[in-house]
Design a protein around this motif. Structure first.
Motif, PDB file in Angstrom:
ATOM      1  N   LEU A  34       0.621  -1.350   0.003  1.00 59.20           N
ATOM      2  CA  LEU A  34       0.006   0.000   0.159  1.00 59.20           C
ATOM      3  C   LEU A  34       0.938   1.330  -0.175  1.00 59.20           C
ATOM      4  O   LEU A  34       0.543   2.044  -0.890  1.00 59.20           O
ATOM      5  CB  LEU A  34      -1.013   0.108   1.325  1.00 59.20           C
ATOM      6  CG  LEU A  34      -2.315  -0.770   1.188  1.00 59.20           C
ATOM      7  CD1 LEU A  34      -2.926  -0.646   2.377  1.00 59.20           C
ATOM      8  CD2 LEU A  34      -3.135  -0.444  -0.145  1.00 59.20           C
ATOM      9  N   ALA A  35       1.938   1.032   0.703  1.00 59.99           N
ATOM     10  CA  ALA A  35       2.813   2.363   0.846  1.00 59.99           C
ATOM     11  C   ALA A  35       3.420   2.665  -0.533  1.00 59.99           C
ATOM     12  O   ALA A  35       3.384   3.956  -0.671  1.00 59.99           O
ATOM     13  CB  ALA A  35       3.879   2.080   2.016  1.00 59.99           C
ATOM     14  N   ALA A  36       3.578   1.695  -1.285  1.00 59.11           N
ATOM     15  CA  ALA A  36       4.297   1.886  -2.704  1.00 59.11           C
ATOM     16  C   ALA A  36       3.382   1.948  -3.830  1.00 59.11           C
ATOM     17  O   ALA A  36       3.872   2.297  -4.711  1.00 59.11           O
ATOM     18  CB  ALA A  36       5.024   0.681  -3.020  1.00 59.11           C
ATOM     19  N   LEU A  37       2.131   1.998  -3.674  1.00 59.48           N
ATOM     20  CA  LEU A  37       1.042   2.281  -4.519  1.00 59.48           C
ATOM     21  C   LEU A  37       0.866   3.592  -4.825  1.00 59.48           C
ATOM     22  O   LEU A  37       0.780   4.523  -4.069  1.00 59.48           O
ATOM     23  CB  LEU A  37      -0.427   1.425  -3.792  1.00 59.48           C
ATOM     24  CG  LEU A  37      -1.406   1.683  -4.690  1.00 59.48           C
ATOM     25  CD1 LEU A  37      -1.289   0.727  -5.856  1.00 59.48           C
ATOM     26  CD2 LEU A  37      -2.651   1.311  -3.887  1.00 59.48           C
ATOM     27  N   ASP A  38       1.067   3.771  -6.311  1.00 62.49           N
ATOM     28  CA  ASP A  38       0.933   5.255  -6.678  1.00 62.49           C
ATOM     29  C   ASP A  38      -0.521   5.142  -7.547  1.00 62.49           C
ATOM     30  O   ASP A  38      -0.275   5.291  -8.726  1.00 62.49           O
ATOM     31  CB  ASP A  38       2.166   5.593  -7.451  1.00 62.49           C
ATOM     32  CG  ASP A  38       2.166   6.973  -8.053  1.00 62.49           C
ATOM     33  OD1 ASP A  38       1.409   7.861  -7.361  1.00 62.49           O
ATOM     34  OD2 ASP A  38       2.668   7.162  -9.108  1.00 62.49           O
ATOM     35  N   TRP A  39      -1.670   5.213  -6.553  1.00 61.64           N
ATOM     36  CA  TRP A  39      -2.832   5.218  -7.546  1.00 61.64           C
ATOM     37  C   TRP A  39      -3.740   6.294  -6.529  1.00 61.64           C
ATOM     38  O   TRP A  39      -3.705   6.292  -5.399  1.00 61.64           O
ATOM     39  CB  TRP A  39      -3.353   3.862  -7.579  1.00 61.64           C
ATOM     40  CG  TRP A  39      -4.591   3.803  -8.112  1.00 61.64           C
ATOM     41  CD1 TRP A  39      -5.366   4.265  -9.010  1.00 61.64           C
ATOM     42  CD2 TRP A  39      -5.490   2.570  -7.640  1.00 61.64           C
ATOM     43  NE1 TRP A  39      -6.543   3.884  -9.189  1.00 61.64           N
ATOM     44  CE2 TRP A  39      -6.808   2.817  -8.777  1.00 61.64           C
ATOM     45  CE3 TRP A  39      -5.494   1.652  -6.848  1.00 61.64           C
ATOM     46  CZ2 TRP A  39      -7.941   2.053  -8.607  1.00 61.64           C
ATOM     47  CZ3 TRP A  39      -6.875   0.777  -6.700  1.00 61.64           C
ATOM     48  CH2 TRP A  39      -7.759   0.850  -7.865  1.00 61.64           C
ATOM     49  N   GLY A  41      -7.470   8.499  -6.277  1.00 56.31           N
ATOM     50  CA  GLY A  41      -9.031   8.565  -6.494  1.00 56.31           C
ATOM     51  C   GLY A  41      -9.725   7.887  -5.690  1.00 56.31           C
ATOM     52  O   GLY A  41      -9.356   7.161  -4.953  1.00 56.31           O
ATOM     53  N   PRO A  42     -11.164   8.022  -5.818  1.00 61.80           N
ATOM     54  CA  PRO A  42     -12.024   7.255  -4.807  1.00 61.80           C
ATOM     55  C   PRO A  42     -11.946   5.653  -4.885  1.00 61.80           C
ATOM     56  O   PRO A  42     -11.983   5.254  -3.832  1.00 61.80           O
ATOM     57  CB  PRO A  42     -13.387   7.500  -5.309  1.00 61.80           C
ATOM     58  CG  PRO A  42     -13.242   8.698  -6.362  1.00 61.80           C
ATOM     59  CD  PRO A  42     -11.578   8.849  -6.859  1.00 61.80           C
ATOM     60  N   GLN A  43     -11.747   5.166  -5.975  1.00 66.02           N
ATOM     61  CA  GLN A  43     -11.461   3.665  -6.093  1.00 66.02           C
ATOM     62  C   GLN A  43     -10.210   3.235  -5.292  1.00 66.02           C
ATOM     63  O   GLN A  43     -10.161   2.256  -4.949  1.00 66.02           O
ATOM     64  CB  GLN A  43     -11.323   3.241  -7.658  1.00 66.02           C
ATOM     65  CG  GLN A  43     -12.684   3.235  -8.197  1.00 66.02           C
ATOM     66  CD  GLN A  43     -12.718   2.935  -9.671  1.00 66.02           C
ATOM     67  OE1 GLN A  43     -11.521   2.892 -10.312  1.00 66.02           O
ATOM     68  NE2 GLN A  43     -13.851   2.447 -10.209  1.00 66.02           N
ATOM     69  N   ALA A  44      -9.259   4.122  -5.445  1.00 63.73           N
ATOM     70  CA  ALA A  44      -7.801   3.688  -4.686  1.00 63.73           C
ATOM     71  C   ALA A  44      -8.015   3.893  -3.232  1.00 63.73           C
ATOM     72  O   ALA A  44      -7.531   3.088  -2.394  1.00 63.73           O
ATOM     73  CB  ALA A  44      -6.622   4.758  -5.195  1.00 63.73           C
ATOM     74  N   ASP A  45      -8.877   5.069  -2.841  1.00 66.51           N
ATOM     75  CA  ASP A  45      -9.030   5.018  -1.437  1.00 66.51           C
ATOM     76  C   ASP A  45      -9.813   3.898  -0.966  1.00 66.51           C
ATOM     77  O   ASP A  45      -9.806   3.216   0.016  1.00 66.51           O
ATOM     78  CB  ASP A  45      -9.767   6.494  -1.219  1.00 66.51           C
ATOM     79  CG  ASP A  45      -8.927   7.684  -1.552  1.00 66.51           C
ATOM     80  OD1 ASP A  45      -7.894   7.604  -1.424  1.00 66.51           O
ATOM     81  OD2 ASP A  45      -9.738   8.754  -1.687  1.00 66.51           O
ATOM     82  N   ALA A  46     -10.968   3.449  -1.584  1.00 67.34           N
ATOM     83  CA  ALA A  46     -11.647   2.125  -1.425  1.00 67.34           C
ATOM     84  C   ALA A  46     -10.792   1.034  -1.069  1.00 67.34           C
ATOM     85  O   ALA A  46     -10.820   0.312  -0.346  1.00 67.34           O
ATOM     86  CB  ALA A  46     -12.688   2.074  -2.351  1.00 67.34           C
ATOM     87  N   PHE A  47      -9.778   0.723  -2.400  1.00 66.77           N
ATOM     88  CA  PHE A  47      -8.895  -0.331  -2.437  1.00 66.77           C
ATOM     89  C   PHE A  47      -7.983  -0.001  -1.077  1.00 66.77           C
ATOM     90  O   PHE A  47      -7.805  -1.257  -0.257  1.00 66.77           O
ATOM     91  CB  PHE A  47      -8.173  -0.316  -3.473  1.00 66.77           C
ATOM     92  CG  PHE A  47      -7.272  -1.595  -3.578  1.00 66.77           C
ATOM     93  CD1 PHE A  47      -7.643  -2.702  -4.040  1.00 66.77           C
ATOM     94  CD2 PHE A  47      -5.732  -1.211  -3.343  1.00 66.77           C
ATOM     95  CE1 PHE A  47      -6.433  -3.652  -4.000  1.00 66.77           C
ATOM     96  CE2 PHE A  47      -4.803  -2.130  -3.512  1.00 66.77           C
ATOM     97  CZ  PHE A  47      -5.122  -3.270  -3.820  1.00 66.77           C
ATOM     98  N   ARG A  48      -7.423   1.065  -0.940  1.00 63.91           N
ATOM     99  CA  ARG A  48      -6.568   1.173   0.544  1.00 63.91           C
ATOM    100  C   ARG A  48      -7.350   0.759   1.500  1.00 63.91           C
ATOM    101  O   ARG A  48      -6.809  -0.018   2.565  1.00 63.91           O
ATOM    102  CB  ARG A  48      -5.964   2.377   0.463  1.00 63.91           C
ATOM    103  CG  ARG A  48      -4.920   2.799  -0.490  1.00 63.91           C
ATOM    104  CD  ARG A  48      -4.358   4.227  -0.268  1.00 63.91           C
ATOM    105  NE  ARG A  48      -3.182   4.477  -1.084  1.00 63.91           N
ATOM    106  CZ  ARG A  48      -3.508   4.766  -2.365  1.00 63.91           C
ATOM    107  NH1 ARG A  48      -4.613   5.244  -2.692  1.00 63.91           N
ATOM    108  NH2 ARG A  48      -2.427   5.175  -3.090  1.00 63.91           N
TER     109      ARG A  48
END
Length: 80
Positions: A34-39, A41-48
């Motif tokens: 997660l720390a390395a994820l460079d995404w 938007g709302p979908q990224a927040d939900a995924f996180r």
């Protein structure tokens, strides 16, 4: 390696400790990913949020396995 090491299962407490360590490793990997994820938007927040919850569940289960292993080991001998 002796034949018993291949055939005999580990002691229950050791098996629980092994599972606990594996779950802690999984939780750490999830958080590192997660720390390395460079995404963004709302979908990224939900995924996180979902991955964070999964990492938390892994850590909670690891704590439970470690506690169960300690209980199987029994009380520590008293020191005089």
């Amino acid at each position: 390696m002796t034949p018993c090491h291949r055939l005999c299962p580990p002691a229950p407490a050791e098996g629980l400790r092994s599972h606990s360590a594996a779950l802690r490793t999984h939780a750490g990997r999830l958080r590192a990913g997660l720390a390395a994820l460079d995404w963004r938007g709302p979908q990224a927040d939900a995924f996180r949020a979902e991955v964070t919850a999964l990492a938390d569940r892994c850590a909670t289960a690891a704590d439970g396995f470690a506690l169960a292993a300690a209980q199987l080991d029994g009380p520590e001998p008293r020191r005089r």
